[in-house]
Design a protein around this motif. Structure first.
Motif, PDB file in Angstrom:
ATOM      1  N   MET A  52      30.872   2.482  37.570  1.00  0.00           N
ATOM      2  CA  MET A  52      29.728   1.849  38.182  1.00  0.00           C
ATOM      3  C   MET A  52      30.010   0.350  38.266  1.00  0.00           C
ATOM      4  N   LYS A  53      29.649  -0.238  39.393  1.00  0.00           N
ATOM      5  CA  LYS A  53      29.843  -1.669  39.592  1.00  0.00           C
ATOM      6  C   LYS A  53      28.479  -2.333  39.766  1.00  0.00           C
ATOM      7  N   VAL A  54      28.238  -3.376  38.963  1.00  0.00           N
ATOM      8  CA  VAL A  54      26.983  -4.119  39.007  1.00  0.00           C
ATOM      9  C   VAL A  54      27.318  -5.601  39.039  1.00  0.00           C
ATOM     10  N   GLU A  55      26.906  -6.259  40.105  1.00  0.00           N
ATOM     11  CA  GLU A  55      27.127  -7.697  40.256  1.00  0.00           C
ATOM     12  C   GLU A  55      28.567  -8.091  39.923  1.00  0.00           C
ATOM     13  N   ASN A  56      29.499  -7.426  40.563  1.00  0.00           N
ATOM     14  CA  ASN A  56      30.936  -7.684  40.413  1.00  0.00           C
ATOM     15  C   ASN A  56      31.498  -7.383  39.028  1.00  0.00           C
ATOM     16  N   VAL A  57      30.773  -6.637  38.216  1.00  0.00           N
ATOM     17  CA  VAL A  57      31.276  -6.172  36.920  1.00  0.00           C
ATOM     18  C   VAL A  57      31.417  -4.657  37.025  1.00  0.00           C
ATOM     19  N   THR A  58      32.613  -4.160  36.753  1.00  0.00           N
ATOM     20  CA  THR A  58      32.870  -2.729  36.836  1.00  0.00           C
ATOM     21  C   THR A  58      32.882  -2.125  35.436  1.00  0.00           C
ATOM     22  N   PHE A  59      32.093  -1.079  35.247  1.00  0.00           N
ATOM     23  CA  PHE A  59      32.046  -0.351  33.984  1.00  0.00           C
ATOM     24  C   PHE A  59      32.723   0.997  34.179  1.00  0.00           C
ATOM     25  N   ASN A  60      33.528   1.407  33.212  1.00  0.00           N
ATOM     26  CA  ASN A  60      34.216   2.691  33.260  1.00  0.00           C
ATOM     27  C   ASN A  60      33.238   3.775  32.798  1.00  0.00           C
ATOM     28  N   ASP A  75      33.438   6.974  32.341  1.00  0.00           N
ATOM     29  CA  ASP A  75      33.908   7.922  31.331  1.00  0.00           C
ATOM     30  C   ASP A  75      33.870   7.322  29.925  1.00  0.00           C
ATOM     31  N   LEU A  76      34.251   6.052  29.801  1.00  0.00           N
ATOM     32  CA  LEU A  76      34.218   5.402  28.488  1.00  0.00           C
ATOM     33  C   LEU A  76      32.789   5.142  28.035  1.00  0.00           C
ATOM     34  N   VAL A  77      31.927   4.729  28.960  1.00  0.00           N
ATOM     35  CA  VAL A  77      30.529   4.455  28.609  1.00  0.00           C
ATOM     36  C   VAL A  77      29.855   5.734  28.118  1.00  0.00           C
ATOM     37  N   LYS A  78      30.143   6.854  28.751  1.00  0.00           N
ATOM     38  CA  LYS A  78      29.519   8.124  28.360  1.00  0.00           C
ATOM     39  C   LYS A  78      29.878   8.537  26.936  1.00  0.00           C
ATOM     40  N   LYS A  79      30.973   8.024  26.406  1.00  0.00           N
ATOM     41  CA  LYS A  79      31.396   8.346  25.039  1.00  0.00           C
ATOM     42  C   LYS A  79      30.751   7.439  24.000  1.00  0.00           C
ATOM     43  N   MET A  80      30.054   6.404  24.453  1.00  0.00           N
ATOM     44  CA  MET A  80      29.471   5.419  23.548  1.00  0.00           C
ATOM     45  C   MET A  80      27.990   5.685  23.300  1.00  0.00           C
ATOM     46  N   LYS A  81      27.513   5.153  22.182  1.00  0.00           N
ATOM     47  CA  LYS A  81      26.072   5.134  21.924  1.00  0.00           C
ATOM     48  C   LYS A  81      25.511   3.914  22.633  1.00  0.00           C
ATOM     49  N   LYS A  82      24.237   3.970  22.978  1.00  0.00           N
ATOM     50  CA  LYS A  82      23.616   2.882  23.746  1.00  0.00           C
ATOM     51  C   LYS A  82      23.726   1.542  23.015  1.00  0.00           C
ATOM     52  N   ALA A  91      21.066  -1.947  29.038  1.00  0.00           N
ATOM     53  CA  ALA A  91      20.426  -0.672  28.696  1.00  0.00           C
ATOM     54  C   ALA A  91      20.178   0.151  29.957  1.00  0.00           C
ATOM     55  N   GLU A  92      19.760  -0.502  31.026  1.00  0.00           N
ATOM     56  CA  GLU A  92      19.523   0.193  32.289  1.00  0.00           C
ATOM     57  C   GLU A  92      20.833   0.705  32.887  1.00  0.00           C
ATOM     58  N   ILE A  93      21.880  -0.091  32.801  1.00  0.00           N
ATOM     59  CA  ILE A  93      23.190   0.337  33.290  1.00  0.00           C
ATOM     60  C   ILE A  93      23.660   1.550  32.499  1.00  0.00           C
ATOM     61  N   TYR A  94      23.522   1.489  31.186  1.00  0.00           N
ATOM     62  CA  TYR A  94      23.909   2.608  30.318  1.00  0.00           C
ATOM     63  C   TYR A  94      23.148   3.878  30.711  1.00  0.00           C
ATOM     64  N   ASP A  95      21.839   3.756  30.861  1.00  0.00           N
ATOM     65  CA  ASP A  95      21.023   4.917  31.227  1.00  0.00           C
ATOM     66  C   ASP A  95      21.432   5.473  32.584  1.00  0.00           C
TER      67      ASP A  95
END
Length: 56
Positions: free
Chosen positions: A1-9, A11-18, A43-47
């Protein structure tokens, strides 16, 4: 997911706790905003990545 020119992986985020995700990123990205806003945004990006839906 990309938000304001920041890309989050998704698959890695899904393995993390909020809280872990927020703590890891809150002092790295969106530093032009107050801490509370950064935490809420992360928190919204994570969700979104985890597919959490909120209903009123």
């Amino acid at each position: 997911m990309k938000v304001e020119n920041v890309t989050f992986n998704d698959d890695l985020v899904k393995k993390m706790k909020k809280r872990e995700f927020i703590e890891m990123h809150k002092n790295l990205f969106f530093l032009d905003r107050p801490l509370e806003d950064r935490e809420k945004m992360l928190a919204e990006i994570y969700d979104d990545i985890k597919g959490v839906k909120f209903e009123l």
